[in-house]
Design a protein around this motif. Structure first.
Motif, short mmCIF file in Angstrom:
data_model
loop_
_atom_site.label_atom_id
_atom_site.label_comp_id
_atom_site.label_asym_id
_atom_site.label_seq_id
_atom_site.Cartn_x
_atom_site.Cartn_y
_atom_site.Cartn_z
N PRO A 143 25.95 52.56 32.48
CA PRO A 143 26.50 51.80 33.61
C PRO A 143 26.56 52.69 34.85
N PRO A 144 26.45 52.11 36.06
CA PRO A 144 26.44 52.94 37.27
C PRO A 144 27.76 53.60 37.57
N ASP A 145 28.88 53.03 37.12
CA ASP A 145 30.17 53.66 37.36
C ASP A 145 31.17 53.21 36.29
N LEU A 146 32.31 53.88 36.30
CA LEU A 146 33.38 53.59 35.35
C LEU A 146 34.63 53.17 36.12
N ASP B 154 30.88 64.90 36.64
CA ASP B 154 29.91 65.37 37.64
C ASP B 154 28.52 65.60 37.03
N GLY B 155 28.48 66.17 35.84
CA GLY B 155 27.18 66.45 35.23
C GLY B 155 26.38 65.18 34.97
N ILE B 156 27.03 64.15 34.41
CA ILE B 156 26.35 62.89 34.16
C ILE B 156 25.96 62.21 35.47
N ALA B 157 26.85 62.28 36.46
CA ALA B 157 26.55 61.68 37.76
C ALA B 157 25.34 62.35 38.40
N TRP B 158 25.24 63.66 38.25
CA TRP B 158 24.08 64.39 38.80
C TRP B 158 22.79 63.95 38.12
N LEU B 159 22.85 63.80 36.80
CA LEU B 159 21.67 63.33 36.08
C LEU B 159 21.28 61.92 36.49
N LEU B 160 22.27 61.06 36.67
CA LEU B 160 21.99 59.70 37.12
C LEU B 160 21.37 59.71 38.51
N GLY B 161 21.81 60.67 39.35
CA GLY B 161 21.23 60.77 40.68
C GLY B 161 19.77 61.15 40.67
N LEU B 162 19.33 61.83 39.61
CA LEU B 162 17.91 62.19 39.51
C LEU B 162 17.03 60.95 39.42
N LEU B 163 17.58 59.85 38.91
CA LEU B 163 16.80 58.63 38.78
C LEU B 163 16.34 58.12 40.14
N GLN B 164 17.18 58.31 41.18
CA GLN B 164 16.81 57.85 42.51
C GLN B 164 15.60 58.63 43.03
N GLY B 165 15.63 59.95 42.80
CA GLY B 165 14.48 60.75 43.21
C GLY B 165 13.26 60.45 42.37
N GLY B 166 13.49 60.20 41.08
CA GLY B 166 12.37 59.89 40.20
C GLY B 166 11.67 58.60 40.57
N LEU B 167 12.44 57.64 41.13
CA LEU B 167 11.84 56.37 41.51
C LEU B 167 10.74 56.55 42.55
#
Length: 362
Positions: free
Chosen positions: A286-289, A119-132
């Protein structure tokens, strides 16, 4: 000093190589999704998307090469179109979905992780969408020499960009999350998540496509702006003698008043290396595992290639010729050269015999 100069050299090299192609890629994805919405039997091929991507970037090149004088007006139309699209899509989606909205808990508290990452890594990856949504505010820094009253207007523009992007991005994402439909169906839809959400809200293919025209045109404006910024970065890099054949790439076309050779190089990179994002380490995930050949994030490969090329180029040429950004005194000296002179401190200026050489004007 040698270390900071080298770091500056490599940073600028990596930056302009990493930012040149995002708009065309996103637009090509949206168009493929629209085709899939209208034709459920459509099977998208990679070359379909690539041709759309090329079309977007060729349009951006032509507008930058031959429409330099109208770019300020294009930018004014772009901001108007963008805000109008934000308002129209938000109102339409909310009105058509009323009163069937998701709960506030779902919008602001539920955490859905379909990636396979913790969950923690997924949350950080989700920040990229907002950052875009905030990416690109620094473009003003790369265009600063062409902005009147730059010391005042430049910082103001950067603040406005972040403020507008944060406000509209937060409201727009909230609106979409209020009407997501079935989350699993939305994520897996061949029409793409955005297309499926709009379809759920409007219950109309025509309405969904009309609403998606707004982001498609916005991305066309974005492709043009990215091309402008990237070509100016390439020009400045060459002017600082940080590229091979710097004298060639720093030339300004006298009639078009653009760094045409730098624009050629930028376009070639856009069409050649396609899409590379190397802003943070998270972009290499990678986007998912689990990961296989099709789901692997190949940014790490592109990053390694560019890093190797930049390092080799530094030792072969850059460390001998690249000295960092040119001072204002040198730029003023270059602008004051009389016709007939050919160079000042290695910088090409217009003369009667060189119709494609000159100094970039404000």
């Amino acid at each position: 000093m040698a270390f900071t100069t080298r770091l500056s050299y490599m940073n600028r090299n990596l930056t302009y190589a990493a930012l040149v192609a995002s708009a065309g890629l996103l637009a090509s994805q949206l168009i493929v999704y629209i085709i899939a919405l209208e034709n459920p039997n459509y099977e998208p091929k990679p070359w379909h998307q690539f041709l759309i991507y090329i079309g977007y970037n060729i349009f951006a090149f032509l507008l930058n090469a031959f429409g330099n004088s109208i770019l300020p007006y294009v930018n004014k139309v772009a901001i108007t179109w963008s805000i109008a699209g934000f308002v129209i899509i938000s109102i339409t989606v909310l009105a058509c979905s009323s009163p069937h909205y998701a709960s506030g808990d779902f919008v602001f508290r539920d955490f859905i992780n379909k990636t396979g990452w913790p969950d923690g890594i997924a949350w950080l990856l989700g920040l990229l969408q907002g950052g875009l949504g905030l990416t690109g505010y620094d473009a003003v820094a790369h265009m600063i020499e062409e902005i009147p009253n730059a010391s005042i207007e430049g910082p103001k523009i950067m603040i406005y960009c972040v403020g507008i992007g944060t406000f509209t991005g937060f409201i727009f994402l909230t609106v979409l999350l209020l009407v997501p439909g079935n989350v699993d169906d939305t994520i897996s839809s061949p029409a793409g998540p955005l297309g499926q959400i709009l379809q759920n809200a409007t219950n109309s293919h025509a309405g969904t496509i009309c609403l998606q025209i707004f982001p498609l045109v916005c991305l066309l404006f974005a492709a043009t702006s990215i091309m402008t910024t990237s070509s100016r970065m390439t020009y400045a890099f060459a002017r600082d003698r940080g590229l091979p054949f710097s004298r060639f790439f720093m030339r300004i076309h006298k009639r078009l008043d653009v760094p045409l050779n730098a624009l050629y190089l930028t376009t070639a990179l856009v069409l050649g290396i396609a899409y590379v994002i190397v802003t943070t380490v998270l972009f290499l995930f990678p986007p998912d595992l689990p990961v296989d050949a099709s789901s692997m994030n190949y940014c790490v490969v592109a990053f390694g290639i560019v890093l190797i090329i930049a390092t080799i180029q530094w030792f072969v040429d850059g460390r001998k010729n690249f000295s960092g950004p040119v001072s204002e005194e040198v730029l003023e000296a270059a602008r004051s050269v009389e016709p007939g002179d050919t160079a000042v401190n290695g910088h090409i200026v217009a003369d009667e015999k060189g119709p494609e050489e000159g100094e970039l004007t404000k």
